[in-house]
Design a protein around this motif. Structure first.
Motif, PDB file in Angstrom:
ATOM      1  N   SER A 634       0.855  -1.192   0.000  1.00 18.49           N
ATOM      2  CA  SER A 634       0.000   0.000   0.000  1.00 18.49           C
ATOM      3  C   SER A 634       0.888   1.240   0.000  1.00 18.49           C
ATOM      4  O   SER A 634       1.831   1.325   0.804  1.00 18.49           O
ATOM      5  CB  SER A 634      -0.907   0.014   1.230  1.00 18.49           C
ATOM      6  OG  SER A 634      -1.768  -1.108   1.224  1.00 18.49           O
ATOM      7  N   PRO A 635       0.634   2.205  -0.879  1.00 14.64           N
ATOM      8  CA  PRO A 635       1.488   3.407  -0.946  1.00 14.64           C
ATOM      9  C   PRO A 635       1.462   4.184   0.376  1.00 14.64           C
ATOM     10  O   PRO A 635       0.418   4.342   1.001  1.00 14.64           O
ATOM     11  CB  PRO A 635       0.858   4.224  -2.080  1.00 14.64           C
ATOM     12  CG  PRO A 635       0.081   3.238  -2.882  1.00 14.64           C
ATOM     13  CD  PRO A 635      -0.425   2.210  -1.911  1.00 14.64           C
ATOM     14  N   GLN A 636       2.645   4.632   0.811  1.00 15.96           N
ATOM     15  CA  GLN A 636       2.755   5.461   2.008  1.00 15.96           C
ATOM     16  C   GLN A 636       2.460   6.921   1.666  1.00 15.96           C
ATOM     17  O   GLN A 636       2.178   7.266   0.515  1.00 15.96           O
ATOM     18  CB  GLN A 636       4.170   5.333   2.588  1.00 15.96           C
ATOM     19  CG  GLN A 636       4.562   3.901   2.927  1.00 15.96           C
ATOM     20  CD  GLN A 636       3.711   3.294   4.018  1.00 15.96           C
ATOM     21  OE1 GLN A 636       3.678   3.792   5.134  1.00 15.96           O
ATOM     22  NE2 GLN A 636       2.975   2.240   3.688  1.00 15.96           N
ATOM     23  N   GLU A 637       2.506   7.781   2.669  1.00 15.40           N
ATOM     24  CA  GLU A 637       2.212   9.194   2.451  1.00 15.40           C
ATOM     25  C   GLU A 637       3.186   9.828   1.465  1.00 15.40           C
ATOM     26  O   GLU A 637       2.824  10.745   0.721  1.00 15.40           O
ATOM     27  CB  GLU A 637       2.261   9.942   3.789  1.00 15.40           C
ATOM     28  CG  GLU A 637       1.137   9.570   4.744  1.00 15.40           C
ATOM     29  CD  GLU A 637       1.208  10.368   6.031  1.00 15.40           C
ATOM     30  OE1 GLU A 637       2.143  11.196   6.170  1.00 15.40           O
ATOM     31  OE2 GLU A 637       0.339  10.181   6.896  1.00 15.40           O
ATOM     32  N   ASP A 638       4.429   9.347   1.462  1.00 17.83           N
ATOM     33  CA  ASP A 638       5.422   9.901   0.535  1.00 17.83           C
ATOM     34  C   ASP A 638       5.412   9.188  -0.813  1.00 17.83           C
ATOM     35  O   ASP A 638       6.277   9.442  -1.667  1.00 17.83           O
ATOM     36  CB  ASP A 638       6.818   9.835   1.142  1.00 17.83           C
ATOM     37  CG  ASP A 638       7.219   8.404   1.497  1.00 17.83           C
ATOM     38  OD1 ASP A 638       6.384   7.495   1.322  1.00 17.83           O
ATOM     39  OD2 ASP A 638       8.360   8.209   1.973  1.00 17.83           O
ATOM     40  N   GLY A 639       4.452   8.273  -1.036  1.00 19.70           N
ATOM     41  CA  GLY A 639       4.324   7.578  -2.312  1.00 19.70           C
ATOM     42  C   GLY A 639       5.142   6.315  -2.421  1.00 19.70           C
ATOM     43  O   GLY A 639       5.025   5.577  -3.403  1.00 19.70           O
ATOM     44  N   THR A 640       5.997   6.016  -1.427  1.00 21.80           N
ATOM     45  CA  THR A 640       6.830   4.806  -1.485  1.00 21.80           C
ATOM     46  C   THR A 640       6.031   3.590  -1.019  1.00 21.80           C
ATOM     47  O   THR A 640       4.960   3.709  -0.420  1.00 21.80           O
ATOM     48  CB  THR A 640       8.075   4.967  -0.602  1.00 21.80           C
ATOM     49  OG1 THR A 640       7.656   5.184   0.757  1.00 21.80           O
ATOM     50  CG2 THR A 640       8.915   6.144  -1.067  1.00 21.80           C
ATOM     51  N   VAL A 641       6.615   2.423  -1.286  1.00 19.11           N
ATOM     52  CA  VAL A 641       6.005   1.158  -0.880  1.00 19.11           C
ATOM     53  C   VAL A 641       6.984   0.446   0.054  1.00 19.11           C
ATOM     54  O   VAL A 641       8.179   0.335  -0.253  1.00 19.11           O
ATOM     55  CB  VAL A 641       5.692   0.286  -2.120  1.00 19.11           C
ATOM     56  CG1 VAL A 641       5.152  -1.073  -1.692  1.00 19.11           C
ATOM     57  CG2 VAL A 641       4.687   0.984  -3.019  1.00 19.11           C
ATOM     58  N   TRP A 678       2.563  -6.769  -7.440  1.00 21.17           N
ATOM     59  CA  TRP A 678       3.640  -5.766  -7.273  1.00 21.17           C
ATOM     60  C   TRP A 678       5.001  -6.420  -7.468  1.00 21.17           C
ATOM     61  O   TRP A 678       5.898  -5.848  -8.105  1.00 21.17           O
ATOM     62  CB  TRP A 678       3.548  -5.140  -5.887  1.00 21.17           C
ATOM     63  CG  TRP A 678       4.696  -4.232  -5.602  1.00 21.17           C
ATOM     64  CD1 TRP A 678       4.786  -2.912  -5.891  1.00 21.17           C
ATOM     65  CD2 TRP A 678       5.958  -4.610  -5.015  1.00 21.17           C
ATOM     66  NE1 TRP A 678       6.017  -2.421  -5.520  1.00 21.17           N
ATOM     67  CE2 TRP A 678       6.759  -3.447  -4.985  1.00 21.17           C
ATOM     68  CE3 TRP A 678       6.474  -5.799  -4.539  1.00 21.17           C
ATOM     69  CZ2 TRP A 678       8.042  -3.455  -4.475  1.00 21.17           C
ATOM     70  CZ3 TRP A 678       7.757  -5.813  -4.030  1.00 21.17           C
ATOM     71  CH2 TRP A 678       8.542  -4.643  -3.996  1.00 21.17           C
TER      72      TRP A 678
END
Length: 730
Positions: A634-641, A678
Motif C-alpha cells: 500500500s502506498p505510504q504518504e510519501d508515495g513509497t512502498v 507488485w
C-alpha cells in the motif's frame, strides 16, 4: 544501646488535625501550657503501655495531646526511658510526640507552632544542660541526649550545636579514664552522624586524639574496654578518620566471654568501618565462616517460646541491631562502585585538589600506598571475587535464616523491618550482577526470600535470575505470572505525571541512575518468560504495558532492542499476541501499520546486528497475518512502498539469520494477490534468482524458502494471466 524501635510500614507518619482552626487553637493552648518539670515524684501511671498505645494512635490520627502534657511528657519520657524497665512503647511515643512538634499542622507554618517549637526546644535545652551541670547526673543527661538524637535528630542537633561546650567538656575529660562511660561515647556516635555536629566534634581540642587512643585499646588482648573502643571506632568512622581493626572486632563478636552488648557494639563498629576498602580486605573468609556457623540456628516453630534457646547464636539472630549490622556489613562487602563518566571523574579529582589546598595537613596525613590499595580493592574483579566467596559460604541461605528469625521475633511473616528488607535486597542485587552467581542464589533460596521483600532492588535481582535460568526449572509454574507482573514494575509509565511532593520527586530522582539498566534487564527477563504457558493469555496486557513504557521507541538502543526481542517472542506464541494485534477479517489497525514501518526501518544495514535480528523476527511473524502482507504494497504518504525497502535489503543481505527471516516474510506475502502483482512488476523474481539464490546455496532452510516463494509467485502470475485473458474474452 538505647534505640527507638522502627515504626512498622503500615503506620502512618504523625500528623496534625485536618481542621486548621481547631489545630491553631490547640497550639495556642500548648504554648500557654505548663513548663518542663523535673519532678522525679511525678505520677507515671499515664506512661503504661496501654496508655501510650492510645496516645500513639491519637497522634498518628492527627489528634493533639492535652495542652498540659507535651512539655511535661518530654521530661517524663526522658527520665522514664532511662529507668531500669521502661515501657516498650515509650521510645515510639517519644518519636511521635517530637515529630508532631517538628512538623506543623497540615504542613503549613504558623506563629503558634513556631512558638511551641521554640518553647519545647528551650525546655529540652534546660533539662539536658542541667543534667550535664551536675557531675552525678551527667551520665543520665548523656543517655537522655542520645535518646533525643534518635527520636528527633533535628531538635537534638540544634541543642547540641548551641551548647556544644557544655556537653563536650565533661565527655572529653572522661575519655582518658581507664573505663570511660559508654553513654558519653553514645552521644558522640549519635552526634557524629549529623553533618552539622561533625565539624564541632573534630574541632574540640584533644577529642579526636583521645578517641583514636581509645580505639587502639581494642587491640589489647583481654582488654576490658572493648565496647567503649568499638564505639570510639564508630565515631572515628563517621568523622572519616582512622581505620578499624576488623579481625579484632570479629573476634569480639565470636568470643565466648563477650557480652551481648559488646557483640552488638563490635558489629556496629565493623559495619560502619567496612565502608572503607582497606577494612573490607581485612574481613577474612575464616572469620566469616566462624560467624556464619554461629548464626545457623533452627528457626522456631509458630507459637514456640523464642527464649527457649539461650545459645549465643540464638540471641544474636533475635537481636535486631546485630542482624541489621551484619546485613550492613555484607552489603558493604558486595556493593559495586557507581560508574563514573570521564567528566565526573575529573570533577572528583578537582574536588580532591581543592580539599588538599584548603587543608594541607589533611593531605599530608594520606598515605599514597593505602590510597592505591583502596582503589585496587574497589576494582570490580575484586568485588566479584568477594561475592563468589560469600556465595560459596551459602550467604543467601544465611540471609533467609536471619529474615525468618526476625519475622519470628515480631510474630509475622512480613514483620521484618523495612531497613532489614532493603539491606537484604541490595545484597542480592549485587550478588546477581554476575550471571554465574544466579543459579547458586536460586538454589540457596533467593526466590522465596525476594518475593517476600518485593522492593525495587529485590524485583531487579529476581529479573536477573530470570534472564540466565530456564524458568521451567528455576521457578514453579504458579509464581511465573507473579514474577512477570513484578518485572513490569521496573518499566517506567510514561502516562503518569511525577508527583509534585518533594519526597516523591526526590525518590524518582534517586531511581533515575539505575532506571535504564533495570528497564533493560526486566525486558530480557520478560523475554525469557514470554513463551511460558502460564503467561501467554496475558500477552495483550503486556503489549499495553510496553506501549505505556515507550520501550519500542526508547532512545536507549539496548532497551529498544530488548523490547523488539520481547515482541518477537510474544508473536511466536500461538493464540496470543498476533491474534490480539491483527484480528481476522478486520482492517489492519494503524498501530500495526506503524509497527511494520518501524520494523522495516530497523532492517537497514546501518542498524546494530542485534536490532536487525529482532526487527526482522517481528516482521516474519507479523507476515502470517494476510492484512499485514497487503499493507506492504500500500502506498505510504510519501508515495513509497514498504515492500520495496524489504526487497532492497534482501538483494544485498549477507547474514543468513536475517535473510532467513526476510525470506519467510516474502514467502508469506507472496500468497497475497496484490503483493504478487507488485512483486512481478518490481522484478522480485530476478532478484531472488540472480542475487539471493547463489548466496544461500549453502543454507538449506533459506534456499528452500526462496524456491517456495518463486513457485508461489509463478502460480500467482499464471492466475493473473488467466484472469486477464478471461476479462478480454468477456
Amino acid at each position: 544501646m538505647l534505640s527507638a524501635p522502627p515504626t512498622s510500614s503500615n503506620e502512618s507518619a504523625a500528623g496534625a488535625p485536618s481542621n486548621g482552626a481547631a489545630a491553631e487553637q490547640q497550639l495556642v493552648d500548648l504554648v500557654n501550657g505548663t513548663s518542663l518539670a523535673d519532678d522525679i515524684n511525678d505520677d507515671d501511671a499515664s506512661l503504661t503501655n496501654e496508655a501510650l498505645a492510645t496516645r500513639i494512635k491519637d497522634i498518628t490520627a492527627g489528634i493533639l495531646p492535652p495542652p498540659a502534657d507535651v512539655e511535661r511528657d518530654l521530661g517524663r519520657l526522658l527520665r522514664r526511658q532511662l529507668a531500669p524497665s521502661p515501657p516498650t512503647l515509650l521510645p515510639l511515643y517519644l518519636a511521635k510526640l517530637l515529630e508532631l512538634i517538628e512538623h506543623p499542622p497540615n504542613g503549613k507554618p504558623s506563629a503558634a507552632h513556631d512558638a511551641l517549637k521554640a518553647r519545647v526546644e528551650a525546655a529540652a535545652t534546660a533539662f539536658l544542660t542541667s543534667q550535664f551541670a551536675a557531675p552525678a547526673r551527667r551520665e543520665v543527661g548523656a543517655r537522655a541526649l542520645s535518646v533525643l538524637f534518635q527520636a528527633a535528630p533535628a531538635l537534638a542537633m540544634r541543642v547540641f550545636v548551641a551548647h556544644a561546650t557544655t556537653f563536650l567538656a565533661p565527655i572529653a575529660a572522661a575519655l582518658d579514664d581507664a573505663n570511660p562511660p559508654e553513654p558519653f561515647l553514645d552521644v558522640l556516635a549519635n552526634a557524629a552522624a549529623a553533618h552539622g555536629c561533625r565539624a564541632i566534634i573534630e574541632a574540640y581540642p584533644g577529642l579526636v586524639v583521645s578517641l583514636t587512643d581509645l580505639a587502639r585499646s581494642c587491640r589489647q588482648p583481654g582488654g576490658g574496654r572493648v565496647a567503649a573502643a568499638a564505639l570510639a571506632m564508630n565515631v572515628l568512622t563517621k568523622l572519616g578518620r582512622g581505620s578499624a581493626d576488623a579481625e579484632q572486632l570479629m573476634s569480639v563478636i565470636t568470643a565466648d566471654k563477650s557480652t551481648m552488648d559488646q557483640r552488638e557494639r563490635a558489629m556496629e563498629g565493623l559495619a560502619l568501618a567496612s565502608l572503607k576498602p582497606a577494612v573490607k580486605r581485612k574481613v577474612s573468609k575464616a572469620s566469616l565462616l566462624v560467624l556464619f556457623a554461629l548464626l545457623r540456628v533452627p528457626v522456631p516453630a509458630v507459637g514456640e517460646d523464642l527464649k527457649k534457646d539461650t545459645s549465643v547464636g540464638a540471641q544474636l539472630v533475635r537481636s535486631a541491631s546485630f542482624v541489621f549490622g551484619l546485613v550492613t556489613l555484607l552489603h558493604h562487602l558486595t556493593i559495586y562502585p557507581v560508574p563514573r563518566s570521564d567528566e565526573s571523574e575529573q570533577l572528583r579529582k578537582l574536588a580532591k585538589f581543592a580539599a588538599a589546598a584548603k587543608d594541607p595537613s589533611a593531605a599530608a596525613r594520606v598515605d599514597p600506598n593505602i590510597e592505591n590499595e583502596e582503589e585496587e580493592e574497589e576494582d570490580e574483579e575484586a568485588i566479584t571475587h568477594r561475592c563468589a566467596t560469600l556465595l560459596d559460604m551459602n550467604v543467601v541461605s544465611l540471609l533467609v535464616t536471619l529474615y525468618q528469625h526476625q519475622c519470628a521475633v515480631v510474630g509475622s511473616s512480613a514483620g521484618a523491618s523495612d531497613a532489614l528488607k532493603a539491606g537484604i535486597a541490595q545484597i542480592c542485587l549485587a550478588l546477581s550482577r554476575t550471571p554465574a552467581h544466579r543459579g547458586l542464589m536460586v538454589r540457596q533460596g533467593a526466590v522465596k526470600l525476594l518475593l517476600k521483600i518485593r522492593d525495587r532492588n529485590a524485583v531487579h535481582a529476581l529479573a536477573r535470575c530470570a534472564i540466565s535460568l530456564n524458568p521451567k526449572v528455576a521457578f514453579a509454574d504458579a509464581i511465573v505470572p507473579t514474577l512477570a507482573a513484578l518485572f513490569f514494575t521496573l518499566l517506567p509509565d510514561t502516562t503518569k505525571t511525577v508527583s509534585a511532593h518533594p519526597l516523591a520527586a526526590a525518590s524518582a530522582a534517586d531511581g533515575d541512575d539505575l532506571h535504564p539498566l533495570a528497564h533493560f534487564e526486566a525486558l530480557l527477563a520478560l523475554t525469557n518468560l514470554s513463551t511460558h504457558a502460564t503467561v501467554i493469555p496475558a500477552h495483550a496486557t503486556w503489549l499495553a504495558r510496553l506501549d505505556r513504557a515507550a520501550s519500542l521507541t526508547a532512545d536507549n538502543l539496548d532497551i529498544r532492542r530488548a523490547a523488539w526481542e520481547l515482541l518477537a517472542n510474544m508473536l511466536c506464541c500461538p493464540g496470543g499476541t498476533l491474534e490480539a494485534l491483527v484480528p481476522p477479517d478486520r482492517p489492519l489497525p494503524a498501530r500495526v501499520s506503524m509497527l511494520v514501518a518501524m520494523a522495516i526501518a530497523h532492517t537497514h544495514a546501518d542498524e546494530p546486528p542485534a536490532m536487525r535480528r529482532a526487527a526482522t523476527g517481528v516482521l516474519a511473524m507479523l507476515s502470517f497475518a494476510p492484512a499485514v502482507c497487503a499493507a506492504l504494497v500500500s502506498p505510504q504518504e510519501d508515495g513509497t512502498v514498504l515492500a520495496a525497502r524489504v526487497l532492497a535489503v534482501v538483494a544485498t543481505e549477507e547474514t543468513m539469520e536475517i535473510l532467513h527471516r526476510l525470506a519467510q516474510l516474502l514467502y508469506n506475502a507472496a500468497h497475497d494477490r496484490a503483493f504478487a502483482t507488485w512483486a512481478t512488476k518490481a522484478g522480485m523474481v530476478r532478484v531472488l534468482n540472480d542475487r539471493v539464490r547463489p548466496r544461500c546455496a549453502g543454507n538449506a532452510a533459506v534456499a528452500d524458502l526462496v524456491a517456495k516463494t518463486l513457485k508461489v509467485l509463478a502460480v500467482q502470475q499464471k492466475r493473473g494471466s488467466s484472469s486477464a485473458a478471461g476479462s478480454e474474452v468477456v
